[in-house]
Design an enzyme around this catalytic site. Sequence first.
Site, mmCIF file in Angstrom:
data_model
loop_
_atom_site.group_PDB
_atom_site.id
_atom_site.type_symbol
_atom_site.label_atom_id
_atom_site.label_comp_id
_atom_site.label_asym_id
_atom_site.label_seq_id
_atom_site.Cartn_x
_atom_site.Cartn_y
_atom_site.Cartn_z
ATOM 1 N N TYR A 1 6.178 -113.284 -78.795
ATOM 2 C CA TYR A 1 8.047 -112.638 -78.363
ATOM 3 C C TYR A 1 8.502 -113.121 -77.338
ATOM 4 O O TYR A 1 10.056 -113.273 -77.082
ATOM 5 C CB TYR A 1 6.689 -111.191 -77.500
ATOM 6 C CG TYR A 1 7.353 -109.832 -76.592
ATOM 7 C CD1 TYR A 1 8.164 -109.405 -77.562
ATOM 8 C CD2 TYR A 1 7.879 -110.578 -75.466
ATOM 9 C CE1 TYR A 1 9.048 -108.621 -76.901
ATOM 10 C CE2 TYR A 1 8.657 -109.596 -74.224
ATOM 11 C CZ TYR A 1 9.208 -109.149 -75.204
ATOM 12 O OH TYR A 1 10.134 -107.607 -74.559
ATOM 13 N N GLU B 1 8.304 -111.099 -69.417
ATOM 14 C CA GLU B 1 7.928 -112.192 -69.849
ATOM 15 C C GLU B 1 8.062 -113.627 -70.418
ATOM 16 O O GLU B 1 7.530 -114.355 -70.262
ATOM 17 C CB GLU B 1 7.989 -111.530 -71.604
ATOM 18 C CG GLU B 1 6.532 -110.611 -71.346
ATOM 19 C CD GLU B 1 5.056 -111.102 -71.019
ATOM 20 O OE1 GLU B 1 4.239 -111.912 -72.143
ATOM 21 O OE2 GLU B 1 4.644 -110.643 -69.919
ATOM 22 N N LYS C 1 12.688 -113.618 -77.271
ATOM 23 C CA LYS C 1 13.696 -113.285 -76.133
ATOM 24 C C LYS C 1 13.932 -114.413 -75.027
ATOM 25 O O LYS C 1 15.331 -114.205 -75.221
ATOM 26 C CB LYS C 1 12.963 -112.605 -75.335
ATOM 27 C CG LYS C 1 12.530 -111.359 -75.913
ATOM 28 C CD LYS C 1 13.307 -109.708 -75.676
ATOM 29 C CE LYS C 1 13.062 -108.724 -76.299
ATOM 30 N NZ LYS C 1 13.875 -107.911 -76.458
HETATM 31 P P1 NAP Z 1 9.927 -99.587 -77.328
HETATM 32 O O1 NAP Z 1 9.671 -98.391 -77.022
HETATM 33 O O2 NAP Z 1 9.105 -100.712 -78.745
HETATM 34 O O3 NAP Z 1 11.770 -100.006 -78.580
HETATM 35 C C1 NAP Z 1 11.747 -101.180 -79.550
HETATM 36 C C2 NAP Z 1 13.223 -99.449 -80.851
HETATM 37 O O4 NAP Z 1 13.392 -100.830 -81.060
HETATM 38 C C3 NAP Z 1 11.931 -98.620 -81.267
HETATM 39 O O5 NAP Z 1 13.272 -97.757 -81.586
HETATM 40 C C4 NAP Z 1 12.182 -99.701 -82.924
HETATM 41 O O6 NAP Z 1 11.921 -98.572 -83.737
HETATM 42 C C5 NAP Z 1 12.521 -100.473 -82.703
HETATM 43 N N1 NAP Z 1 12.887 -101.118 -83.796
HETATM 44 C C6 NAP Z 1 12.201 -102.044 -83.584
HETATM 45 N N2 NAP Z 1 12.519 -102.872 -84.759
HETATM 46 C C7 NAP Z 1 13.360 -101.979 -85.294
HETATM 47 C C8 NAP Z 1 14.396 -103.154 -86.290
HETATM 48 N N3 NAP Z 1 14.101 -104.415 -87.237
HETATM 49 N N4 NAP Z 1 15.549 -102.924 -86.601
HETATM 50 C C9 NAP Z 1 15.735 -101.689 -85.603
HETATM 51 N N5 NAP Z 1 15.092 -101.061 -85.323
HETATM 52 C C10 NAP Z 1 13.508 -101.481 -84.528
HETATM 53 O O7 NAP Z 1 10.554 -101.097 -76.635
HETATM 54 P P2 NAP Z 1 11.203 -100.233 -74.740
HETATM 55 O O8 NAP Z 1 10.329 -100.366 -74.177
HETATM 56 O O9 NAP Z 1 11.293 -98.804 -75.091
HETATM 57 O O10 NAP Z 1 11.608 -101.728 -74.761
HETATM 58 C C11 NAP Z 1 13.503 -101.771 -74.879
HETATM 59 C C12 NAP Z 1 14.475 -103.311 -75.183
HETATM 60 O O11 NAP Z 1 14.015 -103.363 -73.916
HETATM 61 C C13 NAP Z 1 13.047 -104.023 -76.827
HETATM 62 O O12 NAP Z 1 13.684 -104.913 -76.507
HETATM 63 C C14 NAP Z 1 12.564 -104.254 -75.018
HETATM 64 O O13 NAP Z 1 11.578 -106.155 -75.343
HETATM 65 C C15 NAP Z 1 12.590 -104.722 -73.822
HETATM 66 N N6 NAP Z 1 11.404 -104.491 -72.398
HETATM 67 C C16 NAP Z 1 10.748 -104.039 -72.341
HETATM 68 C C17 NAP Z 1 10.578 -103.853 -71.354
HETATM 69 C C18 NAP Z 1 9.614 -102.616 -70.699
HETATM 70 O O14 NAP Z 1 9.190 -102.781 -70.027
HETATM 71 N N7 NAP Z 1 9.286 -101.305 -71.354
HETATM 72 C C19 NAP Z 1 10.715 -104.968 -70.178
HETATM 73 C C20 NAP Z 1 11.430 -105.966 -70.390
HETATM 74 C C21 NAP Z 1 12.221 -105.870 -71.780
HETATM 75 P P3 NAP Z 1 10.678 -97.439 -84.575
HETATM 76 O O15 NAP Z 1 10.805 -96.341 -83.479
HETATM 77 O O16 NAP Z 1 10.844 -97.316 -85.600
HETATM 78 O O17 NAP Z 1 9.610 -98.687 -84.371
HETATM 79 O O1 G4F Z 2 1.210 -103.171 -71.254
HETATM 80 P P1 G4F Z 2 1.116 -104.470 -71.349
HETATM 81 O O2 G4F Z 2 0.766 -104.556 -73.149
HETATM 82 O O3 G4F Z 2 2.978 -105.051 -71.496
HETATM 83 P P2 G4F Z 2 3.342 -106.459 -71.272
HETATM 84 O O4 G4F Z 2 2.353 -107.307 -72.172
HETATM 85 O O5 G4F Z 2 3.576 -107.154 -69.937
HETATM 86 O O6 G4F Z 2 4.607 -106.190 -71.980
HETATM 87 C C1 G4F Z 2 5.668 -105.409 -71.085
HETATM 88 O O7 G4F Z 2 5.977 -105.648 -70.878
HETATM 89 C C2 G4F Z 2 7.019 -106.772 -70.851
HETATM 90 C C3 G4F Z 2 7.793 -106.775 -69.375
HETATM 91 O O8 G4F Z 2 7.386 -108.119 -68.397
HETATM 92 C C4 G4F Z 2 7.833 -106.387 -71.803
HETATM 93 F F1 G4F Z 2 9.275 -107.456 -72.098
HETATM 94 C C5 G4F Z 2 7.497 -106.127 -73.312
HETATM 95 O O9 G4F Z 2 8.016 -105.858 -74.875
HETATM 96 C C6 G4F Z 2 6.515 -104.815 -73.012
HETATM 97 O O10 G4F Z 2 7.635 -103.643 -72.386
HETATM 98 O O11 G4F Z 2 0.510 -105.564 -71.269
HETATM 99 C C7 G4F Z 2 0.642 -105.428 -70.011
HETATM 100 C C8 G4F Z 2 -0.910 -106.356 -69.114
HETATM 101 C C9 G4F Z 2 -1.217 -107.677 -69.635
HETATM 102 O O12 G4F Z 2 -1.629 -108.431 -69.752
HETATM 103 C C10 G4F Z 2 -1.930 -106.913 -70.649
HETATM 104 O O13 G4F Z 2 -3.366 -108.337 -70.916
HETATM 105 O O14 G4F Z 2 -1.679 -105.435 -69.462
HETATM 106 C C11 G4F Z 2 -3.026 -106.227 -70.052
HETATM 107 N N1 G4F Z 2 -3.975 -105.104 -70.991
HETATM 108 C C12 G4F Z 2 -5.207 -105.096 -70.227
HETATM 109 N N2 G4F Z 2 -5.933 -104.361 -71.010
HETATM 110 C C13 G4F Z 2 -3.753 -104.531 -71.709
HETATM 111 C C14 G4F Z 2 -4.848 -104.261 -72.088
HETATM 112 N N3 G4F Z 2 -2.590 -104.873 -72.965
HETATM 113 C C15 G4F Z 2 -2.470 -103.731 -74.092
HETATM 114 N N4 G4F Z 2 -1.485 -103.413 -74.451
HETATM 115 N N5 G4F Z 2 -3.585 -102.541 -73.518
HETATM 116 C C16 G4F Z 2 -5.238 -103.239 -73.149
HETATM 117 O O15 G4F Z 2 -5.882 -103.033 -73.749
#
Ligand code: NAP
Ligand code: G4F
Length: 341
Positions: A155, A133, A159
């Site tokens: 967001y 992002e 980051k």
């Molecule tokens: P996730 O499933 O949303 O997990 C986030 C975790 O952070 C949850 O366990 C949440 O706890 C905890 N949390 C939120 N606020 C907190 C706080 N104030 N203090 C302590 N814990 C807190 O996210 P994820 O997909 O595993 O992603 C892991 C990390 O990678 C995140 O930093 C995300 O931004 C980053 N990231 C994700 C992606 C992706 O595609 N998944 C890509 C790039 C970067 P609760 O259960 O209590 O809410």
């Molecule tokens: O699944 P999304 O909400 O993921 P997004 O916004 O790409 O963010 C995720 O990936 C990031 C890495 O690039 C992480 F850093 C971040 O923490 C998170 O894990 O949405 C993906 C795409 C967006 O373009 C959104 O506008 O899907 C589009 N979308 C279309 N309809 C939707 C929807 N997204 C969501 N959540 N819900 C919808 O109904």
Amino acid sequence: MKNKVALITGVNGQDGSYLAELLLRKGYVVHGIRRYSSTNSLVNLKEIIKKKKFSKKFHLHYGDITDTDSIYQIIKKSKPTEVYNLAAQSHVHVSFQIPEYTSQVDGVSQLRILEVVKEIDPKIKIYQAATSELYGDTKLKFLDETSGFNPVSPYSVSKLFGFYISKVYRSAYNMFICNGILFNHESPRRGKSFVTRKITSSVVDIVNGSGEILKIGNLNAKRDWGYAKEYVVTMWKMLQQKKPDDYVISTGKQYSVRQFIEESFNYFGIKILWKGKGLNEIGYDKKTKKILVKIDPYYFRPNEVPNLKGNSKKAKKVLGWSPKTDFKELVKIMIKAELDK
Ligand code: NAP
Ligand code: G4F
């Protein structure tokens, strides 16, 4: 192996839970920070909790990464050799509704962790969960470690702070800190408010006769979607290198939200046809003519990131990592998991 101890923030999230399992398999003692919650969501940790040999080496602590004292006490007590900062308010759309809070959790908290580690033991290695992002609204076709950032949400701006403050502490204090610039990665453990899990869970409900219609936002957004279980391996690999550095982790392939929907229905032999434009576009079953997908403007964001695709050549070369699970296989894994539930 020397006694390796890891501390994972966000341990009960998607990535935190996979990473904890990986590190336990590697013989680490794993400490995890969980927030207090009345609903007590430990569902992603059930594999660890039910396996005796894992649960003995796994310790959960109540804490919050917006609370410096709790971070300090947990690091002091658990004495980690590696800290993985995965906790975040990770929903981009939600970050427009709670921007100040998001900046505290996703930006300033990394600084809190860096300061505490610098104070207690600056030799502790740190992984920071950066994100694709950061590139935001970009015209570039492939994104790598040299591509410029253009964040367009609270967001991603938060980051961005986490990313650069990590680089500052790396150079200023010679600390071992890596930024993992991970592109979207998904799994059955993804929260249901993210688009992939929302689609796979709705499609399974629809096929099971719920009668619902999948209400979706921007069908044309494109993402580089990988499998979370494979991506957490790179977090660990980054911290095993001789020198700290930043890495892009991606598949190098890109699909639209529309394609994700088509592929999910395709699993059940349902072919989706599209009709109409903009907010009036609908997706319907070719055979039965039943409307299955509609556009809901609620899911559009004030700023959109239309297009993300990564280039992970550096990770392949230095970390020896490349993704194994392709788009079709990822959809299959997620649909199958929904069916099992
Ligand atoms: P996730 O499933 O949303 O997990 C986030 C975790 O952070 C949850 O366990 C949440 O706890 C905890 N949390 C939120 N606020 C907190 C706080 N104030 N203090 C302590 N814990 C807190 O996210 P994820 O997909 O595993 O992603 C892991 C990390 O990678 C995140 O930093 C995300 O931004 C980053 N990231 C994700 C992606 C992706 O595609 N998944 C890509 C790039 C970067 P609760 O259960 O209590 O809410
Ligand atoms: O699944 P999304 O909400 O993921 P997004 O916004 O790409 O963010 C995720 O990936 C990031 C890495 O690039 C992480 F850093 C971040 O923490 C998170 O894990 O949405 C993906 C795409 C967006 O373009 C959104 O506008 O899907 C589009 N979308 C279309 N309809 C939707 C929807 N997204 C969501 N959540 N819900 C919808 O109904």
